[in-house]
Enzyme design. Structure first.
Site, mmCIF file in Angstrom:
data_model
loop_
_atom_site.group_PDB
_atom_site.id
_atom_site.type_symbol
_atom_site.label_atom_id
_atom_site.label_comp_id
_atom_site.label_asym_id
_atom_site.label_seq_id
_atom_site.Cartn_x
_atom_site.Cartn_y
_atom_site.Cartn_z
ATOM 1 C CG HIS A 42 3.877 29.592 30.529
ATOM 2 N ND1 HIS A 42 3.509 28.842 29.441
ATOM 3 C CD2 HIS A 42 5.021 30.230 30.177
ATOM 4 C CE1 HIS A 42 4.393 29.032 28.462
ATOM 5 N NE2 HIS A 42 5.316 29.856 28.888
ATOM 6 C CB CYS A 101 5.916 17.775 31.081
ATOM 7 S SG CYS A 101 4.546 16.691 31.528
ATOM 8 C CG HIS A 128 3.024 27.238 24.274
ATOM 9 N ND1 HIS A 128 3.696 26.103 24.669
ATOM 10 C CD2 HIS A 128 2.365 27.683 25.377
ATOM 11 C CE1 HIS A 128 3.448 25.872 25.949
ATOM 12 N NE2 HIS A 128 2.639 26.828 26.405
ATOM 13 C CD GLU A 130 3.125 20.863 24.601
ATOM 14 O OE1 GLU A 130 2.719 21.470 25.604
ATOM 15 O OE2 GLU A 130 2.571 19.838 24.161
ATOM 16 C CB THR A 165 0.148 18.680 26.557
ATOM 17 O OG1 THR A 165 0.798 19.922 26.804
ATOM 18 C CG2 THR A 165 1.150 17.626 26.152
#
Ligand code: SF4
Length: 287
Positions: A42, A101, A128, A130, A165
């Site tokens: 981002h 990640c 988002h 994730e 995270t």
């Protein structure tokens, strides 16, 4: 003017890994069409650089866009990808480079394991990537963004609680306190990644008073925005993506602290410092 660089700040290992993988793929495949499924990380400046190398960004409906791609390399973002999209890429036999990640993947692996015996309360940011990737694992994962969302859940059944995270330490504390006091049986799991924890703790640990704390990050950066929330608790703080958003009045201040999101290139912070010191703005390397 005294300028204090808060440490650690800037690129985390997940961002470095995603960037290095993508640049290597570009270098080794100069003739291939290469597509990013989402913003790799981002940060607009990083994305502009990747697009300048001829890498394309897939916008809008992923499945529809992928159905029109017959050949090429698809690179996922560091934040993870919903499972049905990964399955579709494999089904279409497109080359897939997964840059998720390992902290994101580790949280998803924990969730998959816990789902065998309980439901999941997931503290994340709606929309988002994730959170989207995590929610795609099962319908037994409940996304919450605040205590109001928690109030809607059945408090009598077994859950595991874990966060995205990049969530703020203070928010995690507030939510876990509520859960501990109001739910019957919830296993609390730490989902924050080390990079987020260390960057946030460095802001929370600020002892000196500053006229201003500058957080450099992209408007889409979850961890950058959370750093900003914490910085505001410490006094005056601003969130900028470039020194170009500053104006001359800032140079009248005496003490400034500066930090940056895990996807902010170091050169953007150096440019802010150049500006504050009245120096020539240097164009530095993005990577
Ligand atoms: S902020 Fe944390 S989870 Fe996100 S890419 Fe960096 S190390 Fe990974």
């Amino acid at each position: 003017m005294l300028i204090h660089k808060i440490r650690p700040q800037g690129y985390c290992k997940g961002v470095v890994n995603a960037l290095n993988k993508t640049l290597l793929i570009r270098k080794e495949n100069p003739q291939e069409d290469i597509y990013l499924l989402n913003m790799l990380v981002h940060n607009k400046q990083v994305m502009d650089y990747l697009l300048s190398l001829g890498i394309k960004l897939i916008n809008g409906d992923k499945i529809q866009a992928l159905s029109n791609i017959h050949k090429g390399i698809i690179i996922t973002s560091a934040h993870g990808t919903p499972s049905h999209i990964l399955d579709y890429i494999k089904e279409r036999k497109l080359t897939l480079i997964d840059t998720t990640c390992y902290h994101v993947q580790a949280n998803m692996d924990i969730i998959i394991n816990k789902l065998k015996e309980k439901k999941i309360i997931y503290l994340g940011v709606k929309g988002h990537p994730e959170a989207e990737a995590t929610l795609s694992i099962s319908d037994n994962i409940f996304l919450i963004e605040n205590i109001k969302d928690l109030e809607k859940l059945n408090k009598e059944i077994n859950y595991a609680f874990i966060s995205q995270t990049t969530i703020s330490l203070l928010q995690i504390k507030e939510i876990t306190n509520y859960i501990t006091n109001n739910f019957k049986n919830v296993e609390i799991i730490n989902g924050q990644c080390q990079a987020t924890y260390l960057r946030q703790k460095a802001v929370l640990d600020i002892k000196e008073e500053y006229d201003l704390i500058i957080v450099v990050g992209d408007e889409n950066s979850s961890n950058g925005l959370k750093l900003f929330q914490l910085a505001k608790n410490k006094g005056n703080a601003i969130y900028i993506s470039s020194y170009k958003q500053l104006n001359e009045t800032i140079k009248t201040l005496n003490k400034i602290a500066i930090t940056s999101a895990a996807s902010t290139p170091a050169y953007l912070v150096e440019q802010v410092i150049n500006y504050l010191k009245g120096e020539e703005i240097k164009e530095l390397n993005l990577i």
